[in-house]
Structures are given as C-alpha cells and as structure tokens.
Design a protein around this motif. Structure first.
Motif, mmCIF file in Angstrom:
data_model
loop_
_atom_site.group_PDB
_atom_site.id
_atom_site.type_symbol
_atom_site.label_atom_id
_atom_site.label_comp_id
_atom_site.label_asym_id
_atom_site.label_seq_id
_atom_site.Cartn_x
_atom_site.Cartn_y
_atom_site.Cartn_z
ATOM 1 N N ARG B 46 -9.182 -7.088 -10.569
ATOM 2 C CA ARG B 46 -9.732 -5.785 -10.192
ATOM 3 C C ARG B 46 -9.908 -4.885 -11.411
ATOM 4 O O ARG B 46 -10.852 -4.101 -11.483
ATOM 5 N N ASN B 49 -13.019 -5.863 -13.239
ATOM 6 C CA ASN B 49 -14.212 -5.390 -12.533
ATOM 7 C C ASN B 49 -14.258 -3.862 -12.445
ATOM 8 O O ASN B 49 -15.084 -3.304 -11.738
ATOM 9 N N LEU B 51 -12.493 -1.878 -10.895
ATOM 10 C CA LEU B 51 -12.146 -1.280 -9.607
ATOM 11 C C LEU B 51 -10.844 -0.502 -9.743
ATOM 12 O O LEU B 51 -10.548 0.377 -8.958
ATOM 13 N N ASP B 74 -20.813 1.516 -12.951
ATOM 14 C CA ASP B 74 -21.740 0.784 -12.079
ATOM 15 C C ASP B 74 -22.579 -0.209 -12.875
ATOM 16 O O ASP B 74 -22.828 -1.328 -12.423
ATOM 17 N N ARG B 77 -20.363 -3.185 -13.684
ATOM 18 C CA ARG B 77 -20.002 -4.003 -12.526
ATOM 19 C C ARG B 77 -21.128 -4.931 -12.085
ATOM 20 O O ARG B 77 -20.878 -5.997 -11.565
ATOM 21 N N ARG B 78 -22.362 -4.499 -12.304
ATOM 22 C CA ARG B 78 -23.436 -5.375 -11.849
ATOM 23 C C ARG B 78 -23.545 -6.607 -12.722
ATOM 24 O O ARG B 78 -24.175 -7.582 -12.365
ATOM 25 N N MET B 82 -17.814 -10.370 -8.231
ATOM 26 C CA MET B 82 -16.447 -10.577 -7.763
ATOM 27 C C MET B 82 -16.472 -11.003 -6.310
ATOM 28 O O MET B 82 -17.215 -10.456 -5.492
ATOM 29 N N PHE B 84 -13.825 -11.754 -3.050
ATOM 30 C CA PHE B 84 -12.468 -11.404 -2.666
ATOM 31 C C PHE B 84 -11.866 -12.424 -1.705
ATOM 32 O O PHE B 84 -12.575 -13.216 -1.094
ATOM 33 N N ASN B 88 -15.432 -9.609 1.953
ATOM 34 C CA ASN B 88 -15.859 -8.230 2.184
ATOM 35 C C ASN B 88 -17.331 -8.155 2.523
ATOM 36 O O ASN B 88 -18.040 -7.322 2.024
ATOM 37 N N SER B 151 -22.812 -12.184 -4.425
ATOM 38 C CA SER B 151 -22.450 -11.857 -5.797
ATOM 39 C C SER B 151 -23.468 -12.412 -6.788
ATOM 40 O O SER B 151 -23.894 -11.732 -7.716
ATOM 41 N N MET B 154 -26.930 -10.882 -7.877
ATOM 42 C CA MET B 154 -27.038 -9.894 -8.950
ATOM 43 C C MET B 154 -27.117 -10.562 -10.323
ATOM 44 O O MET B 154 -27.111 -9.900 -11.355
#
Ligand SMILES: Nc1ncnc2c1ncn2[C@@H]1O[C@H](COP(=O)(O)OP(=O)(O)OP(=O)(O)O)[C@@H](O)[C@H]1O
Ligand SMILES: [Mg+2]
Lengths: 292, 246
Positions: B46, B49, B51, B74, B77-78, B82, B84, B88, B151, B154
C-alpha cells in the motif's frame, strides 16, 4: 449435467406431470400460503363489516365523514386543488435532492481546505433537522415576506417551498451521508489504485453505490414530503388541505377531509410500490441468486 | 532499477509496521513477499502504491522519488497496478465498465477503443463470455481475474499483488495463478505478497521474508526455501510446512 440426458419425465424424482419433486412441493406450498392468506383476509374483513356498523356512534360518523353527496360535489374541487400540491412537490423535490447531496458531499470531503464548508454543512443539518417542519414553514413563510418584499418575492408559495427545501434537505443530506459512509473503504482504495482522482472516485465509484443504497429511505422522505406540502396551507396557499377545510365549513361535514386523504393515498401508494419495484429490479440485475 | 525502496519506515500511531525496508526490483523481476500475518506485507504494498504515506525513507520508481510529499499521487498510481486480496471490483458496474472506467476517465481513451482493449484483455483471461455480467454474478476466481484485467487496462509498469488468492476456494486458486504466470511471461515487473509458498517458489525470481516490519532474508527462491540462513526464516517455513502449505 450429462450430455445424454433422457426426457425430463424419465428422471428419477419426477412424476407423471413432468414436475420434479421439488417443483411439486413448492406448488403445494404456494397453494397453501395463498389459501391461508385468503381465508384470514376474508375473516378480518367480515368482522369489520359486521361489527363496525353495530357501534353506537356509527350512524353519526357515517353521516359526517362518509356523505356520498358531499363527496361527489367536493371531490372534483379537491382534485384540482391537489394539482397545486403536486406542483409544489415537483419543484421542491429536485431542489431538496440537489441541496441534500451537496451538503452530504461537503460533509464527506476530507480536504482540510474545505473545513469551513464541513462545519457549515454540519451546522445546517443540525439546525434544520432540529426544528419541526411546521415551525420552519411558519417562521420562513411569515418572517421573510414580513421584511416588506415586493411581489412576487413575498409569495407564500415561494417561501413555503423554501422552508420545505431547507427542512427536508437537511434530512436528505443525512440519508446521503449515511449512504456515502456505507461504501467500504476498499472501494476507494480500488479506485485510487487505478489512478482515479478523489473527485472521480466520488463521482463514479462512491456516489453511485451510495445513492443506490439509500433509495428506499430517500423515497420515504419524498413520500413524507408529498404529505407535508399540505402544511404550506397554513401560510395561505389554497391547496388540497385548505380546500378541504373550506368545504368542510361550507357543508358542516368532514367528508372533504376523507376525500383529501384518499387523494393523497392515490398518489403515495403507487409511489412506494414503484420504488419497491425499482429496487427489486436493480437487485436482480446486479446480484447472483437471491438467498431465500 | 525499476523500483527501489530505501530504508522505508511506517507506523500506525505508536505501532511501527515497517522498520527500515530496503528493496530493489529490477525491470521484469518478480519478487514474492512472504511472512506471517501482520508482518507488514500489505502495508508495504500500500505504501508503494501511495495509498499510505510513509514516515521516512524513499521510494523510487524509475529513479523518481515518488514518496516526496506533495507529489501528484494520481499520476504515479496509474503507472502502478494493484490487486487486492478481497476483490475491490465496483459492484454497480458490469465487468466491461469496471475494466474501462480508469482508461476512460483517467487516460481519456474514447469509449469504443477502451472497450475493444478491455474485451481483448478479458478474452486473454478466459472471461470473454462474462463482459456484461456484474461482479456479484461471478465466482471468486473470475472476479479476481477481472480485477487483474482492470489493473492491466491502465498498462501499468509495475504490478502489486496482495495475496490475491487467499480469499479463494482452493479449486479456484489455479486459474488466478495461471494469469500471474502469464504476466510473468509477458515481462511484467511484479511485487507480490503471498501465502502460497509453492507458488512463490515457482514464480518468484527472488523471495523476501518479512518479519515484524523488517526484511530478514532476501534470496533466490530456491535458496530461501532449501537453505534459509536465518533462524526466524527457518521457524516460519517450518510452521508453514507443518500447516501443510508448502
Ligand atoms: N490502517 C491501519 N491502522 C492501524 N494499524 C494497521 C493499519 N493497517 C495495518 N495495521 C497494522 O499493521 C500491521 C501489519 O499489517 P499488514 O496488513 O501489513 O500485515 P500483512 O503482513 O499483510 O498480514 P496478512 O498476512 O494477515 O495480510 C498489523 O499489525 C496491522 O494490525
Ligand atoms: Mg495482508
């Protein structure tokens, strides 16, 4: 499943009619449930029909609340007065939803720069949820025009509606907020990990789920708004409740009130059923098999 | 190095969860993080990433310090995908909408093109028939494959996989691991936390054993499983073996 399944009726566990034992069982259950429901409804209805007219006051009640003649003369007038209720509802509801959503979003945003807005939103919901609708209507409806505004800005329709919007948007904001908070943190993490901004995450991931979840309580609020519109009559407008009051005095009979109640029911019952249907349809669309 | 962590620290309140993690991940390298529950594997991923903000140390992606406070998270992160443990997926969207959301809203790819790409990704993972389903109508294994596809849509440079099979029934684990194998073949750089020791051994170029927020041992997969150097690694592997998970 086997590729060479024989005809269904040859399978073990099916009878001559081609139904499986489970289907047969469920049919029997359904028939029994229906029979029980029908019988009990009939019994209760019969008791009401037989017993109520035997009460000592029934004759008087019947005359002053269920007078057919008064009903048929006043009902059309009530219906046309009700158009006003529907109009007020129609412009208040969108305002309430929009303002409620705005307040809820302001309260949920965590950016420190927005702290004053958060504080304002919290105060707003506290204040307007704490005051009875009827008081808000009286205060705003008599108070603001009392400032000496000119037409059309002194209209009781306007300020009555404003009072309803203020009051109901506070409730609706709380409903939306509960919905927003019910969306699991992992949904946000999932969205942010894809590179979505916090605004996009709110817009595309959190709010759609939040709104779907709160549709039933939201609709409850709207149905009760539909009814509370009648309170505006206290500050002047002649809508259905006011019209019923006028007719009541004219005929010295309460039947117009019953007529007004009937009109409300004609609208609110289909409304709630429609919402139930919407919710059920959405659930069928997005979920797997329902658990019984 | 594709991704480097230098002396990364992270605490939740008084509790230190990562205490000086340093780790290098080369381009196309696959690194498995193993360790007991609570050792900090998820927190590490996390943090990478973004988060979770880290308290100290640096995280470099292609030499760029992405742990710099105030950096546009942002945009970083792209570049990092990730997946989970508990999928999610967005339950209110169809599989196709789940996979196309980020490309459309973040990369501004137009709808038709995003859908084309999503369909080919989903087909690659054996989900061609399920594009119009909703997540709740899929099995856990299918959901997890959709999450991976989402994921990948992207086109990330690095993938972080956090115990992506541990919420799955045993018979569904294989189909998800197949997808990860395929990713490795395609040269994806991956950092994965896992409880599947057999899988870690098979797929990882290097395995890091994490204990109480520290990397105790980091070695080639064969070495760590056959010749663990540290007492704690040995104990951990012994426990895993006893539990029948090796
Ligand atoms: N948001 C949080 N707030 C407080 N403590 C947290 C938070 N997230 C994780 N922790 C704590 O940090 C420690 C490490 O958690 P983490 O989830 O990284 O472990 P893990 O190695 O992934 O474990 P598992 O194998 O069970 O997934 C745990 O003790 C956990 O309780
Ligand atoms: Mg974890």
């Amino acid at each position: 499943m086997n590729a060479t399944v024989p005809g269904m009726s040859d399978l073990p566990g099916t009878d001559a009619s081609g139904r499986t034992r489970r289907q047969e069982f469920e049919r029997r259950q359904r028939r029994r449930a229906l029979a029980v429901a029908t019988t009990s409804t009939l019994v209760v209805a019969a008791l009401v029909v037989i017993l109520v007219p035997r009460t000592p006051g029934w004759y008087k009640v019947k005359r002053s609340f269920f007078d057919v003649e008064v009903f048929s003369t006043t009902f059309p007038r009530l219906l046309s007065a009700f158009v006003k209720d529907v109009q007020i509802f129609a412009w208040c509801a969108p305002c309430i939803l929009a303002l409620g959503m705005l307040i809820a979003v302001l309260r949920s945003v965590r950016a420190p720069a927005l702290f004053p807005f958060r504080l304002f939103a919290a105060a707003y919901t506290d204040v307007f949820r704490g005051i009875p609708v009827i008081l808000t209507i009286l205060l705003v409806g008599f108070g603001v025009p009392g400032l000496g505004l000119d037409r059309p800005y002194n209209s009781p329709y306007l300020w009555g509606s404003v009072a309803l919007v203020l009051n109901y948007s506070a409730y609706v904001a709380e409903v939306f907020r509960a919905g927003i908070e019910s969306v699991h943190e992992s949904q946000r993490a999932g969205a942010r990990s894809l590179g979505l901004s916090s605004a996009s995450t709110l817009r595309h991931v959190v709010l759609p789920q939040a709104v779907r979840r709160v549709i039933p309580p939201l609709m409850n609020d709207l149905v009760s708004l539909q009814k509370d519109v009648a309170l505006i009559s206290l500050i002047g407008p002649i809508e259905v409740l006011r019209q019923a009051g006028i007719d009541k005095s004219k005929y010295a009979n309460f039947t117009p009130y019953v007529g007004a109640a009937l009109i409300f029911l004609l609208l609110t019952i289909p409304e709630t059923r429609f919402v139930d249907w919407l919710v059920a349809r959405e659930r069928r669309r997005t979920t797997g098999t329902a658990v019984r | 190095m594709k991704l480097s962590l230098r002396d990364v620290h992270k605490a939740f309140g008084p509790r230190a969860v990562l205490s000086g993690i340093s780790l290098d991940v080369a381009q196309s390298e696959v690194i498995a993080l193993i360790g007991a529950s609570g050792s900090g594997k998820s927190t590490l991923l996390r943090c990478v990433n973004l988060l979770e903000p880290i308290d100290d140390g640096v995280i470099l992606l292609d030499g760029l310090d992405i742990s710099e406070p105030g950096l546009a998270a942002d945009a970083i992160r792209r570049r990092i995908g990730m997946v989970f443990q508990s999928f999610n997926l967005f339950p209110h969207m169809s599989v196709l909408a789940n996979v196309t959301l980020a490309p459309r809203k973040v990369l501004k790819v137009d709808k038709a093109e995003a859908e084309d790409r999503a369909r080919s990704l989903l087909t690659r993972f054996g989900l061609a028939e399920r594009v119009d389903s909703f997540p709740d109508q899929l099995s856990g294994g299918q959901q997890q494959r959709v999450a991976i596809a989402r994921s990948l849509a992207m086109e990330p440079e690095v993938m972080l996989l956090d115990e992506i099979t541990s919420a799955l029934d045993p018979e569904l684990v294989g189909e998800v691991l197949d997808v990860v194998r395929e990713l490795k073949t395609s040269g994806m750089t991956m950092l994965l936390a896992t409880h599947e020791m057999g899988f870690a051994r098979e797929i990882a170029d290097r395995v890091c054993f994490l204990d109480r927020g520290e990397i105790i041992e980091s070695a080639a997969a064969r070495d760590i499983f056959e010749r663990p150097q540290h007492e704690r690694t040995r104990q951990f592997l012994q426990r895993v073996t006893d539990a029948g998970r090796l």
